[in-house]
Design a protein around this motif. Structure first.
Motif, PDB file in Angstrom:
ATOM      1  N   LEU A 108       0.867  -1.431   0.352  1.00 52.26           N
ATOM      2  CA  LEU A 108       0.308   0.241  -0.094  1.00 52.26           C
ATOM      3  C   LEU A 108       0.549   0.708   0.263  1.00 52.26           C
ATOM      4  O   LEU A 108       1.872   1.962   0.720  1.00 52.26           O
ATOM      5  CB  LEU A 108      -1.094   0.295   0.703  1.00 52.26           C
ATOM      6  N   SER A 109       0.691   2.166  -0.789  1.00 51.30           N
ATOM      7  CA  SER A 109       1.217   3.216  -1.030  1.00 51.30           C
ATOM      8  C   SER A 109       1.007   5.000  -0.973  1.00 51.30           C
ATOM      9  O   SER A 109       1.589   5.684  -0.092  1.00 51.30           O
ATOM     10  CB  SER A 109       2.182   2.953  -2.658  1.00 51.30           C
ATOM     11  N   ALA A 110      -0.374   3.999  -1.591  1.00 50.27           N
ATOM     12  CA  ALA A 110      -1.156   6.315  -1.020  1.00 50.27           C
ATOM     13  C   ALA A 110      -2.049   5.741  -0.464  1.00 50.27           C
ATOM     14  O   ALA A 110      -3.543   4.861  -1.087  1.00 50.27           O
ATOM     15  CB  ALA A 110      -1.215   6.225  -2.723  1.00 50.27           C
ATOM     16  N   PHE A 111      -2.933   6.572   0.178  1.00 50.62           N
ATOM     17  CA  PHE A 111      -4.619   6.338   0.111  1.00 50.62           C
ATOM     18  C   PHE A 111      -5.086   7.769   0.155  1.00 50.62           C
ATOM     19  O   PHE A 111      -4.553   8.609   0.577  1.00 50.62           O
ATOM     20  CB  PHE A 111      -4.235   5.747   1.867  1.00 50.62           C
ATOM     21  N   TYR A 112      -5.924   8.179  -0.439  1.00 58.74           N
ATOM     22  CA  TYR A 112      -6.643   9.524  -0.784  1.00 58.74           C
ATOM     23  C   TYR A 112      -7.989   9.947  -0.560  1.00 58.74           C
ATOM     24  O   TYR A 112      -8.793   8.270  -1.174  1.00 58.74           O
ATOM     25  CB  TYR A 112      -6.133   9.881  -2.195  1.00 58.74           C
ATOM     26  N   LEU A 120      -0.107  14.594   3.225  1.00 59.85           N
ATOM     27  CA  LEU A 120       0.498  13.907   5.324  1.00 59.85           C
ATOM     28  C   LEU A 120       1.480  12.561   4.469  1.00 59.85           C
ATOM     29  O   LEU A 120       0.606  11.706   3.463  1.00 59.85           O
ATOM     30  CB  LEU A 120       0.276  13.210   6.323  1.00 59.85           C
ATOM     31  N   SER A 121       2.298  12.355   5.171  1.00 61.44           N
ATOM     32  CA  SER A 121       3.683  10.675   4.564  1.00 61.44           C
ATOM     33  C   SER A 121       3.843  10.116   5.663  1.00 61.44           C
ATOM     34  O   SER A 121       4.702  10.947   6.527  1.00 61.44           O
ATOM     35  CB  SER A 121       4.104  11.129   3.611  1.00 61.44           C
ATOM     36  N   LEU A 122       3.814   8.538   5.500  1.00 64.05           N
ATOM     37  CA  LEU A 122       4.019   8.647   7.273  1.00 64.05           C
ATOM     38  C   LEU A 122       4.484   6.672   6.479  1.00 64.05           C
ATOM     39  O   LEU A 122       4.531   5.944   5.432  1.00 64.05           O
ATOM     40  CB  LEU A 122       2.870   7.849   7.535  1.00 64.05           C
ATOM     41  N   PRO A 123       5.641   6.361   7.463  1.00 66.03           N
ATOM     42  CA  PRO A 123       6.077   4.954   7.108  1.00 66.03           C
ATOM     43  C   PRO A 123       4.420   3.888   6.570  1.00 66.03           C
ATOM     44  O   PRO A 123       4.052   4.224   8.333  1.00 66.03           O
ATOM     45  CB  PRO A 123       7.392   4.644   7.848  1.00 66.03           C
ATOM     46  N   LEU A 124       4.922   2.778   6.068  1.00 68.69           N
ATOM     47  CA  LEU A 124       3.993   2.526   5.806  1.00 68.69           C
ATOM     48  C   LEU A 124       4.383   1.079   7.203  1.00 68.69           C
ATOM     49  O   LEU A 124       2.653   0.952   7.745  1.00 68.69           O
ATOM     50  CB  LEU A 124       4.585   1.230   4.718  1.00 68.69           C
ATOM     51  N   GLU A 125       5.163   1.647   7.727  1.00 72.53           N
ATOM     52  CA  GLU A 125       4.960   0.245   9.395  1.00 72.53           C
ATOM     53  C   GLU A 125       4.558   0.900  10.610  1.00 72.53           C
ATOM     54  O   GLU A 125       3.279   0.177  11.127  1.00 72.53           O
ATOM     55  CB  GLU A 125       6.484  -0.690   9.496  1.00 72.53           C
ATOM     56  N   SER A 181       6.446  -2.764  -3.833  1.00 69.61           N
ATOM     57  CA  SER A 181       6.949  -2.729  -2.441  1.00 69.61           C
ATOM     58  C   SER A 181       6.771  -1.890  -2.080  1.00 69.61           C
ATOM     59  O   SER A 181       7.302  -0.734  -2.925  1.00 69.61           O
ATOM     60  CB  SER A 181       8.215  -3.922  -2.732  1.00 69.61           C
ATOM     61  N   SER A 182       6.330  -1.256  -0.570  1.00 67.94           N
ATOM     62  CA  SER A 182       6.732   0.441  -0.821  1.00 67.94           C
ATOM     63  C   SER A 182       7.083   0.538   0.668  1.00 67.94           C
ATOM     64  O   SER A 182       6.653  -0.459   2.002  1.00 67.94           O
ATOM     65  CB  SER A 182       5.022   1.191  -0.776  1.00 67.94           C
ATOM     66  N   ASP A 183       7.646   1.199   1.171  1.00 63.40           N
ATOM     67  CA  ASP A 183       8.137   1.432   2.263  1.00 63.40           C
ATOM     68  C   ASP A 183       7.252   3.095   3.340  1.00 63.40           C
ATOM     69  O   ASP A 183       7.538   3.323   4.068  1.00 63.40           O
ATOM     70  CB  ASP A 183       9.417   1.813   2.419  1.00 63.40           C
ATOM     71  N   THR A 184       6.546   3.496   2.506  1.00 60.28           N
ATOM     72  CA  THR A 184       5.578   4.829   2.794  1.00 60.28           C
ATOM     73  C   THR A 184       4.356   4.844   1.821  1.00 60.28           C
ATOM     74  O   THR A 184       4.734   3.937   1.243  1.00 60.28           O
ATOM     75  CB  THR A 184       6.559   5.859   2.698  1.00 60.28           C
ATOM     76  N   ILE A 185       3.225   5.997   2.999  1.00 56.26           N
ATOM     77  CA  ILE A 185       2.094   5.529   2.573  1.00 56.26           C
ATOM     78  C   ILE A 185       2.112   7.467   2.559  1.00 56.26           C
ATOM     79  O   ILE A 185       2.155   7.461   3.485  1.00 56.26           O
ATOM     80  CB  ILE A 185       0.869   4.988   3.228  1.00 56.26           C
ATOM     81  N   SER A 186       1.154   7.368   1.451  1.00 52.94           N
ATOM     82  CA  SER A 186       0.934   9.074   1.297  1.00 52.94           C
ATOM     83  C   SER A 186      -0.665   9.533   1.431  1.00 52.94           C
ATOM     84  O   SER A 186      -0.990   8.736   1.299  1.00 52.94           O
ATOM     85  CB  SER A 186       1.270   9.931  -0.330  1.00 52.94           C
ATOM     86  N   PHE A 187      -1.068  10.134   1.877  1.00 50.53           N
ATOM     87  CA  PHE A 187      -2.399  10.686   1.843  1.00 50.53           C
ATOM     88  C   PHE A 187      -2.732  11.312   1.415  1.00 50.53           C
ATOM     89  O   PHE A 187      -2.004  12.478   2.060  1.00 50.53           O
ATOM     90  CB  PHE A 187      -2.689  11.093   3.839  1.00 50.53           C
ATOM     91  N   LEU A 218      -7.427   4.180  -3.128  1.00 41.53           N
ATOM     92  CA  LEU A 218      -6.335   3.724  -2.639  1.00 41.53           C
ATOM     93  C   LEU A 218      -5.157   2.939  -3.667  1.00 41.53           C
ATOM     94  O   LEU A 218      -5.519   1.967  -4.353  1.00 41.53           O
ATOM     95  CB  LEU A 218      -6.360   2.144  -2.082  1.00 41.53           C
ATOM     96  N   ARG A 219      -3.457   2.765  -3.626  1.00 42.63           N
ATOM     97  CA  ARG A 219      -2.897   2.421  -4.578  1.00 42.63           C
ATOM     98  C   ARG A 219      -1.515   0.967  -3.899  1.00 42.63           C
ATOM     99  O   ARG A 219      -1.273   1.946  -2.855  1.00 42.63           O
ATOM    100  CB  ARG A 219      -1.805   3.092  -4.739  1.00 42.63           C
ATOM    101  N   PHE A 220      -1.537   0.037  -5.084  1.00 40.07           N
ATOM    102  CA  PHE A 220      -0.484  -1.088  -4.619  1.00 40.07           C
ATOM    103  C   PHE A 220      -0.001  -1.541  -5.299  1.00 40.07           C
ATOM    104  O   PHE A 220       0.428  -0.409  -6.969  1.00 40.07           O
ATOM    105  CB  PHE A 220      -1.845  -2.473  -4.170  1.00 40.07           C
TER     106      PHE A 220
END
Length: 492
Positions: A237-241, A280-285, A258-264, A253-255
């Motif tokens: 999961l790389s994006a949540f808009y 906003l951007s956050l680490p996926l973890e 492989s992704s380390d961060t997720i943007s909103f 949602l965008r998949f």
């Protein structure tokens, strides 16, 4: 190339089909038949080289009569109907496919560009919601192995005739599907678990975009909770808009592989193409550990001003506009003539009814009927405006006009005063995306609302009514001054 057909084009085509012996209610059947015959007949190399005779075409038409009925005209007339059917957009004649929508069109244009870059196998799922665009999607992806997934077996059979080169399946059949795909687009309004299952159908380097209604995403069942956890644990999961499409709110949602961060952020439909406005951007973890899928949490944290208000406990996220007001929904109307309230009729000082139109409706028509005491709310020319419907009056809500009705103690003037004030505007402006807004009634209902006792509500109510009355009087004076100035300046 599938043509883009305007309302006038569709009207003209309908008349042409009628001249060729095809009534309006039979057009889609003839389009299905023509596209199917075109595919089957020209699979034979000799037909590709030498063509087919009128007699052969007519005889092959008869062989499809068990599924599509029998064409009533003669051979020569059928050639005209067949040829013309291959030149139109098939889906504009399909029953119940809905109308075109600008936001969905921009989103699908972005999706098609993603699909073009994929290796070979592409799946479009939940196509009932964007069926009117299917011919254009297939037309732009001629080199891909396309698959369409639908919910209804009837549509599977219909679309197999319209798109014989594509693979057709029902949503239920996806579970047994052993194929993997290089790109998937899914539109989901019922079960978020379907999206989690589709993730398992991606190839190693495959990507997926999905549009999930907020109602489905926030479903509180254990099944939905497990599906959301699966999506977070996938590491893709790389994006949540947030997205407002045709007045309904979705999570986009965008998949990726492989992704380390997720943007909103907000989907921006204000230009000629879709843009993603990151807030906003956050680490996926971090997102995975939080387990929070309420978009508002991230949207509010992306605004320092809103974050300061919420952290000071001035407002509580649990007490929202929706706690005290409900959205006025479409309901059957008694037969009669009704005044129609358009976005341009709503002003800060009240309603400008100088050019309000009327419409006559038959009994049973489902419309949004606003009544005295409701708050009419709209976004018009890039600005939020809202007005209280006067007691004793009622209006049908026009395009883009929402109505909020008090559940009990809180009043429409109280809500107008709050949403039109600096704090309310902070939350409304948080919906901004580029030069436009992702406005959906569901987001307004989720806006935090101050808690107030009866005395405070009453004071705010009076303050709002007095201010609006003064605004209305000032507006009238200004209009009178402009009218009188004409005579003054012309020497009368």
């Amino acid at each position: 190339m599938v043509p883009v057909m305007s309302a006038e084009d569709i009207h003209d085509a309908t008349e042409t089909f009628e001249r060729y012996g095809v009534p309006a209610d039979r057009i889609f059947n003839e389009v299905m038949r023509a596209r199917y015959l075109d595919y089957v007949l020209f699979l034979k190399p000799e037909n590709v080289q030498y063509g087919i005779s009128i007699e052969d075409l007519y005889e092959n038409m008869k062989k499809t009569s068990d599924r599509l009925g029998l064409y009533e005209g003669d051979e020569d007339l059928y050639v005209k109907a067949y040829t013309f059917a291959l030149r139109v957009d098939p889906m504009v004649f399909a029953p119940g496919v809905g109308e075109r929508n600008r936001q969905l069109q921009l989103l699908l244009a972005e999706v098609v560009e993603k699909a073009k870059k994929a290796k070979s196998k592409v799946l479009f799922s939940g196509v009932e919601s964007y069926m009117i665009y299917l011919a254009h999607i297939a037309d732009q992806l001629p080199d891909k192995r396309l698959a369409f997934a639908v919910k209804d077996e009837i549509w599977k059979k219909r679309l197999q005739l319209v798109f014989p080169r594509c693979r057709l399946m029902t949503t239920a059949e996806i579970e047994k599907d052993t194929e993997t795909y290089d790109y998937i687009f899914n539109e989901e309004t019922e079960n978020v678990g379907n999206t989690a299952d589709l993730l398992k159908r991606l190839s190693g380097e495959g990507a997926m975009d999905t549009l999930i209604s907020v109602e489905a995403m926030m479903d509180e069942s254990n099944e939905s909770g497990s599906a959301r956890q699966e999506m977070a644990d996938s590491g893709k999961l790389s994006a949540f808009y947030d997205a407002a499409v045709a007045g309904r709110e979705y999570d986009f949602l965008r998949f990726v592989p492989s992704s380390d961060t997720i943007s909103f952020g907000e989907t921006d439909f204000s230009g000629e193409s879709l843009k993603l406005d990151e807030k906003l951007s956050l680490p996926l973890e971090t997102f995975r550990e939080a387990g929070e899928w309420n978009y508002d949490i991230y949207a509010f944290n992306g605004s320092p001003a809103i974050q300061a208000i919420l952290s000071a406990n001035v407002l509580q996220m649990e007490h929202t506009v929706g706690s005290e007001y409900e959205l006025v929904k479409p309901a059957p109307l008694p037969k009669g003539t009704y005044a129609q309230l358009q976005a341009e009729n709503i002003e800060d000082y009240g309603l400008d009814l100088s050019d309000a139109a009327e419409g006559t409706f038959d009994e049973g028509n489902e419309e949004i009927l606003l009544k005295g005491g409701d708050l009419a709310f709209t976004l018009y020319r890039g600005r939020f405006t809202m007005a209280v419907i006067p007691e004793g009056l009622e209006f049908l809500a026009g395009h883009g006009v929402y109505g909020f009705r008090s559940r009990k103690a809180y009043t429409a003037p109280f809500l107008k005063l709050y949403l039109d004030g600096p704090v309310g505007h902070l939350f409304l402006e948080n919906m901004k995306a580029g030069n436009g807004y992702n406005l959906a009634a569901s987001r307004v209902l989720r806006t935090p609302l101050p808690s107030a006792d009866e005395e405070t509500i009453s004071q705010a109510d009076r303050l709002c009514r007095n201010a609006v009355s003064q605004l209305a009087a000032a507006e009238k004076k200004w209009k009178d001054a402009k009218r009188l100035s004409v005579g003054l300046m012309m020497g009368h």
